[in-house]
Design a protein around this motif. Structure first.
Motif, PDB file in Angstrom:
ATOM      1  N   VAL A  48      28.128  35.524  26.429  1.00 18.85           N
ATOM      2  CA  VAL A  48      27.957  36.649  25.506  1.00 18.85           C
ATOM      3  C   VAL A  48      28.864  37.840  25.818  1.00 18.85           C
ATOM      4  O   VAL A  48      29.108  38.664  24.957  1.00 18.85           O
ATOM      5  CB  VAL A  48      26.487  37.139  25.436  1.00 18.85           C
ATOM      6  N   PHE A  49      29.337  37.957  27.058  1.00 20.01           N
ATOM      7  CA  PHE A  49      30.386  38.950  27.304  1.00 20.01           C
ATOM      8  C   PHE A  49      31.411  38.409  28.294  1.00 20.01           C
ATOM      9  O   PHE A  49      31.101  37.554  29.120  1.00 20.01           O
ATOM     10  CB  PHE A  49      29.841  40.316  27.748  1.00 20.01           C
ATOM     11  N   ALA A  50      32.615  38.930  28.190  1.00 20.59           N
ATOM     12  CA  ALA A  50      33.722  38.384  28.969  1.00 20.59           C
ATOM     13  C   ALA A  50      33.534  38.669  30.449  1.00 20.59           C
ATOM     14  O   ALA A  50      32.921  39.661  30.835  1.00 20.59           O
ATOM     15  CB  ALA A  50      35.039  38.983  28.484  1.00 20.59           C
ATOM     16  N   LEU A  51      34.057  37.742  31.268  1.00 21.97           N
ATOM     17  CA  LEU A  51      33.917  37.882  32.718  1.00 21.97           C
ATOM     18  C   LEU A  51      35.166  38.494  33.342  1.00 21.97           C
ATOM     19  O   LEU A  51      35.481  38.241  34.487  1.00 21.97           O
ATOM     20  CB  LEU A  51      33.668  36.514  33.349  1.00 21.97           C
ATOM     21  N   ASP A  52      35.883  39.338  32.541  1.00 23.34           N
ATOM     22  CA  ASP A  52      37.160  39.826  33.074  1.00 23.34           C
ATOM     23  C   ASP A  52      36.991  40.953  34.094  1.00 23.34           C
ATOM     24  O   ASP A  52      37.948  41.387  34.699  1.00 23.34           O
ATOM     25  CB  ASP A  52      38.087  40.264  31.926  1.00 23.34           C
ATOM     26  N   ARG A  53      35.757  41.407  34.300  1.00 25.70           N
ATOM     27  CA  ARG A  53      35.587  42.482  35.281  1.00 25.70           C
ATOM     28  C   ARG A  53      34.972  41.998  36.585  1.00 25.70           C
ATOM     29  O   ARG A  53      34.463  42.782  37.382  1.00 25.70           O
ATOM     30  CB  ARG A  53      34.762  43.617  34.677  1.00 25.70           C
ATOM     31  N   VAL A  54      34.985  40.671  36.803  1.00 23.92           N
ATOM     32  CA  VAL A  54      34.454  40.136  38.054  1.00 23.92           C
ATOM     33  C   VAL A  54      35.477  40.361  39.161  1.00 23.92           C
ATOM     34  O   VAL A  54      36.637  39.990  39.007  1.00 23.92           O
ATOM     35  CB  VAL A  54      34.155  38.628  37.923  1.00 23.92           C
ATOM     36  N   PRO A  55      35.070  41.002  40.283  1.00 20.70           N
ATOM     37  CA  PRO A  55      36.022  41.257  41.367  1.00 20.70           C
ATOM     38  C   PRO A  55      36.544  39.967  42.003  1.00 20.70           C
ATOM     39  O   PRO A  55      35.875  38.926  41.945  1.00 20.70           O
ATOM     40  CB  PRO A  55      35.213  42.090  42.362  1.00 20.70           C
TER      41      PRO A  55
END
Lengths: 237, 253
Positions: free
Chosen positions: B182-189
């Motif tokens: 449901v939301f992008a995982l582009d902010r995973v460190p």
């Protein structure tokens, strides 16, 4: 003749409860028997003696937890009526489904559908969902399908005939025909008369143990001579 | 023997779908209506109320949910299949793997219908068909193996631990959020991102989005990696069911 199935001191345990460390319950403690090709073995014993478990062990559904079971490469099948039937499906679809579950190939069942339709006398109802069937109709379909399976060893739990009076006669006759055609049979029953009619040998089991294995008349006589065991099944009791 | 089981699985799937159709007024329409309603809920929450700033959010969400719901239904339907069929397993000698397989196959057929509808919606909203669509075949195959593997593992264990049913739904919910549905995982460190790349669902959903939205071919290395994980899971599930088969019939009724 050599034995096709041999049980030596077989025990079968079930989990009594779904709890960690719950004790096991031995439905069969110590049963020995040998079955020759063409044998018609009657199994007698009181309720809870382990007769049904014995049949399921012979069918290969339940594996022994102790003792030895030896089986030649023969097919053993429990006579199961209405196995896997689904209420919303037609009689025809249920016949195919049940046949597949009983181990038949699809084209084999399809080839036998006309025989199933004829034997079950369902007529146009064959295409209707079985939820619209009466109990008697369901029994007729179940029996007609079950009779299509031709195992080397047929295992029968009590049921020799089903349905209303007329179909009972017909189904009973069909099954007796099958038995006397030389199929090897293991037959569990409470009725002495049926055991005498069907079987050439008998096994008496009590509390999961085989007590006596031999000629029908001798085993039945010994069974009824034991006051404890006979109390429930003595003629006229 | 194997052919016989194949016939049994195929016919049981047909029977299952037939019965499902007969059990409700709208019948097969529910195949479409139910996931559509589910998607509408997420759309309402994330696109309308929370006003997701991500560009192309609606197709992003629809693709994610389509591939996720397929996996989820396989696990929750297939995972209970052996447990529900214990009475039958006690009556006849059958390989119990048949039952979860039937559920997975039925859910896969439903997924194909929903996927076709999804593609039609994408075309209508300006994402034209492209040659990378071919890549959907390996992506879907890997997801099928992974879903079947997960369903087998759950199905193998649930008869012994029926209490797991209360946990599985929660685990699936967490997995959904960890898979970027449901939301992008582009902010995973970074250190975590490497672990996230091992999650087959995240990789598969991402690949499907690339194909359907940008005409981008899947990242084959990542796909190969999750294919391997999926195969291992599948083999483990099949092994587990095989290993536990003699014990299902011994369970209390």
């Amino acid at each position: 003749m050599s034995a096709i199935i041999t049980l030596e001191n077989v025990g079968v345990a079930f989990n009594a409860q779904l709890r960690v460390g719950s004790p096991r319950f031995w439905a069969l403690e110590d049963v020995s028997l040998s079955l020759d090709r063409g044998d018609r073995l009657g199994v007698i014993g009181r309720n809870g003696a382990g007769k049904s478990t014995l049949l399921r062990t012979l069918a290969g559904i339940v594996a022994p937890d102790r003792g030895r079971l030896r089986r030649e490469p023969v097919s053993c099948q429990l006579l199961s009526l209405a196995l896997g039937f689904m209420p919303h499906l037609s009689g025809r679809d249920n016949a195919v489904l049940s046949g597949l579950m009983l181990g038949m190939r699809r084209r084999e069942i399809v080839r036998r559908l006309p025989a199933i339709l004829e034997f079950s006398e369902l007529g146009d109802f064959f295409e209707q969902p079985i939820s619209s069937y009466s109990t008697g109709m369901l029994m007729r379909l179940g029996f007609s399908v079950a009779m299509q399976v031709e195992p080397d060893v047929l295992l029968i739990d009590e049921v020799l005939a089903v349905g209303d009076a007329e179909f009972k006669e017909k189904s009973g006759a069909a099954l007796r025909q099958r038995i006397h055609d030389g199929t090897t049979v293991v037959f569990v029953s409470h009725v002495d008369e049926q055991i005498r009619q069907v079987c050439n040998r008998a096994l008496w089991i009590e509390h999961g143990r085989s007590v006596m294995h031999g000629k029908v008349d001798e085993v039945l006589a010994a069974y009824h001579a034991e006051p404890h065991a006979a109390a429930k099944h003595a003629p006229g009791a | 023997m194997r052919l016989h089981y194949l016939e049994l699985v195929l016919f049981s799937t047909y029977a299952e779908l037939r019965a499902e159709r007969a059990r409700s007024y709208l019948g097969l329409l529910w195949w479409i209506i139910e996931p559509a309603m589910n998607m509408a809920v997420y759309y309402l929450v994330f696109a309308v109320i929370l006003k997701s700033t991500q560009s192309d959010y609606v197709p992003f969400l629809l693709i994610g949910l389509t591939f996720w719901q397929w996996f989820k239904s396989c696990v929750s339907h297939g995972g209970y299949a052996i447990w529900q069929q214990l009475p039958l397993i006690r009556q006849v000698k059958l390989a119990p793997a048949v039952f979860p397989s039937v559920q997975v196959l039925a859910d896969t057929l439903k997924f194909i219908c929903i996927l076709l509808l999804l593609v039609a919606i994408l075309w209508a909203s300006g994402y034209p068909p492209n040659v990378a669509y071919v890549g959907l075949v390996p992506v879907a195959l890997v997801e099928l193996v992974f879903a079947a593997g997960a369903a087998y593992v759950v199905a193998a264990v649930v008869p012994f631990l029926p209490d797991l049913r209360f946990i599985i739904e929660q685990v699936l919910q967490v997995l959904m959020f960890l898979s970027g549905v449901v939301f992008a995982l582009d902010r995973v460190p970074e250190p975590l991102a490497r672990w996230f790349a091992l999650n087959p669902i995240a990789v598969l959903v991402d690949a499907a989005r690339g194909i359907l939205m940008q005409g981008r071919w899947p990242d084959w290395a990542a796909l190969a990696q999750v294919a391997l994980i999926s195969c291992v899971l599948y083999a483990f599930g099949a092994f587990l069911i095989g290993r536990l088969t003699p014990r299902y019939v011994k369970l209390p009724t």
